[in-house]
Motif scaffolding. Structure first.
Motif, short mmCIF file in Angstrom:
data_model
loop_
_atom_site.label_atom_id
_atom_site.label_comp_id
_atom_site.label_asym_id
_atom_site.label_seq_id
_atom_site.Cartn_x
_atom_site.Cartn_y
_atom_site.Cartn_z
N THR A 90 41.27 139.59 -43.78
CA THR A 90 41.86 138.68 -42.80
C THR A 90 42.80 137.68 -43.48
O THR A 90 43.93 137.46 -43.03
N VAL A 91 42.34 137.10 -44.58
CA VAL A 91 43.17 136.12 -45.31
C VAL A 91 44.39 136.81 -45.91
O VAL A 91 45.50 136.27 -45.86
N ARG A 92 44.21 138.00 -46.46
CA ARG A 92 45.35 138.73 -47.06
C ARG A 92 46.39 139.07 -46.00
O ARG A 92 47.59 138.89 -46.21
N ASP A 93 45.94 139.56 -44.85
CA ASP A 93 46.88 139.91 -43.79
C ASP A 93 47.62 138.68 -43.29
O ASP A 93 48.83 138.74 -43.00
N TRP A 94 46.89 137.56 -43.16
CA TRP A 94 47.55 136.33 -42.71
C TRP A 94 48.60 135.90 -43.72
O TRP A 94 49.72 135.53 -43.34
N ARG A 95 48.26 135.94 -45.01
CA ARG A 95 49.19 135.51 -46.06
C ARG A 95 50.45 136.38 -46.07
O ARG A 95 51.57 135.87 -46.16
N LEU A 96 50.28 137.70 -45.95
CA LEU A 96 51.43 138.59 -45.96
C LEU A 96 52.32 138.38 -44.73
O LEU A 96 53.54 138.40 -44.82
N ALA A 97 51.70 138.16 -43.58
CA ALA A 97 52.47 137.97 -42.35
C ALA A 97 53.21 136.64 -42.33
O ALA A 97 54.26 136.52 -41.71
N HIS A 98 52.67 135.64 -43.03
CA HIS A 98 53.24 134.28 -42.97
C HIS A 98 53.94 133.85 -44.25
O HIS A 98 54.26 132.67 -44.40
N ARG A 99 54.18 134.79 -45.16
CA ARG A 99 54.75 134.38 -46.45
C ARG A 99 56.14 133.75 -46.30
O ARG A 99 56.45 132.75 -46.97
N TRP A 100 56.98 134.30 -45.41
CA TRP A 100 58.32 133.74 -45.25
C TRP A 100 58.31 132.41 -44.50
O TRP A 100 59.04 131.48 -44.89
N PRO A 101 57.50 132.27 -43.46
CA PRO A 101 57.39 130.92 -42.87
C PRO A 101 56.88 129.89 -43.87
O PRO A 101 57.35 128.74 -43.86
N LEU A 102 55.95 130.27 -44.74
CA LEU A 102 55.45 129.34 -45.74
C LEU A 102 56.55 128.93 -46.72
O LEU A 102 56.68 127.76 -47.08
N VAL A 103 57.34 129.92 -47.15
CA VAL A 103 58.44 129.62 -48.07
C VAL A 103 59.44 128.69 -47.41
O VAL A 103 59.91 127.71 -48.01
N ALA A 104 59.78 128.98 -46.15
CA ALA A 104 60.75 128.15 -45.44
C ALA A 104 60.24 126.72 -45.26
O ALA A 104 60.99 125.76 -45.50
N VAL A 105 58.98 126.58 -44.88
CA VAL A 105 58.41 125.24 -44.68
C VAL A 105 58.38 124.48 -46.00
O VAL A 105 58.69 123.28 -46.05
N PHE A 106 58.04 125.17 -47.08
CA PHE A 106 57.99 124.52 -48.38
C PHE A 106 59.37 124.03 -48.81
O PHE A 106 59.53 122.89 -49.28
N LEU A 107 60.38 124.88 -48.66
CA LEU A 107 61.74 124.50 -49.06
C LEU A 107 62.26 123.33 -48.24
O LEU A 107 62.90 122.42 -48.78
N VAL A 108 61.96 123.34 -46.95
CA VAL A 108 62.37 122.21 -46.11
C VAL A 108 61.67 120.93 -46.56
O VAL A 108 62.28 119.86 -46.64
N ALA A 109 60.37 121.04 -46.86
CA ALA A 109 59.60 119.87 -47.30
C ALA A 109 60.13 119.33 -48.62
O ALA A 109 60.23 118.11 -48.81
N VAL A 110 60.48 120.23 -49.55
CA VAL A 110 61.02 119.79 -50.84
C VAL A 110 62.36 119.08 -50.64
O VAL A 110 62.60 118.00 -51.18
N GLY A 111 63.24 119.70 -49.85
CA GLY A 111 64.54 119.09 -49.61
C GLY A 111 64.43 117.73 -48.94
O GLY A 111 65.08 116.76 -49.36
N ALA A 112 63.55 117.63 -47.94
CA ALA A 112 63.40 116.36 -47.24
C ALA A 112 62.70 115.32 -48.11
O ALA A 112 62.93 114.12 -47.94
N SER A 113 61.87 115.77 -49.06
CA SER A 113 61.18 114.83 -49.95
C SER A 113 62.14 114.10 -50.87
O SER A 113 61.84 112.99 -51.33
N PHE A 114 63.29 114.68 -51.15
CA PHE A 114 64.27 113.99 -51.98
C PHE A 114 64.97 112.88 -51.20
O PHE A 114 65.58 112.00 -51.80
N ALA A 115 64.87 112.93 -49.87
CA ALA A 115 65.41 111.85 -49.05
C ALA A 115 64.33 110.80 -48.78
O ALA A 115 64.56 109.60 -48.92
N VAL A 116 63.15 111.26 -48.39
CA VAL A 116 62.01 110.37 -48.12
C VAL A 116 60.88 110.83 -49.04
O VAL A 116 60.10 111.70 -48.66
N PRO A 117 60.80 110.31 -50.25
CA PRO A 117 59.85 110.80 -51.24
C PRO A 117 58.42 110.93 -50.72
O PRO A 117 57.90 110.01 -50.08
N ALA A 118 57.83 112.11 -50.95
CA ALA A 118 56.42 112.40 -50.68
C ALA A 118 56.10 112.64 -49.21
O ALA A 118 55.14 113.35 -48.89
N ALA A 119 56.85 112.05 -48.29
CA ALA A 119 56.46 112.07 -46.88
C ALA A 119 56.33 113.48 -46.29
O ALA A 119 55.29 113.81 -45.71
#
Length: 198
Positions: A90-119
């Motif tokens: 179940t966990v493996r299937d969820w991770r494989l299905a959501h890998r690109w949304p996770l990458v996208a959310v992470f990149l957005v969070a990193v980019g926004a963190s340079f404007a508002v640190p840590a938030a």
């Protein structure tokens, strides 16, 4: 829900599946943002992040709880022909299905963190904490009712859709006894001492 030959996954395991990923990606994004002062400055960013952490925790822990409770209350017993998906699958299937949304959310969070640190990173971490809390709530329900909650895998929403096993597309839950499957009430990994001696 009637009987039939299909696969079901634990509801609590699906709720817990994003927790580790969102937690560590959120902390990593927050750390990256703290490397530079950002637009708002570190102090304001951290204070805003702390507030967002608490808000995200509260929202993730409570959103759709009424829907979960309704589905749980109307759940029917799983038939013998139903295949119970193990926790790892179940966990493996969820991770494989959501890998690109996770990458996208992470990149957005990193980019926004340079404007508002840590938030933004703390926002992700708060979401993880809220989902963990919701899984504990489901575990308490399972303990009290001495039943484990399952959902058909073919009814789960697509990766980009929000709601998980509480999504409107899910028509109902199934239940089994507490010793079924390889996960404890609440979705944690089952320990050897949890398995009864026969």
């Amino acid at each position: 829900m009637g009987r039939g030959g299909y696969t079901v996954a634990r509801v609590a395991v699906l709720v817990r599946a994003p927790v580790g990923w969102l937690w560590w990606l959120g902390l990593l994004a927050a750390g990256c943002g703290l490397l530079v002062p950002g637009v708002t400055g570190r102090r304001i960013g951290v204070l805003a992040g702390a507030a967002l952490f608490l808000i995200a925790l509260a929202v993730a822990a409570t959103v759709r709880r009424g829907r979960y409770g309704k589905l749980a209350g109307a759940a029917s017993r799983a038939g013998k022909s139903v295949a119970l998906q193990d926790r790892e699958a179940t966990v493996r299937d969820w991770r494989l299905a959501h890998r690109w949304p996770l990458v996208a959310v992470f990149l957005v969070a990193v980019g926004a963190s340079f404007a508002v640190p840590a938030a933004p990173g703390l926002l992700l971490a708060g979401t993880a904490a809220g989902l963990w809390w919701k899984a504990l709530w489901l575990g308490r329900w399972e303990h009290e009712h001495e039943s484990l909650l399952w959902v058909r895998t073919d009814e789960l929403p697509r990766p980009w859709a929000l709601g998980g096993p509480g999504h409107a597309a899910v028509s109902g839950y199934l239940t089994t006894g507490v010793v079924a499957g390889d996960a404890r009430p609440g979705g944690a990994r089952r320990r050897p001492e949890d398995v009864p001696v026969r």
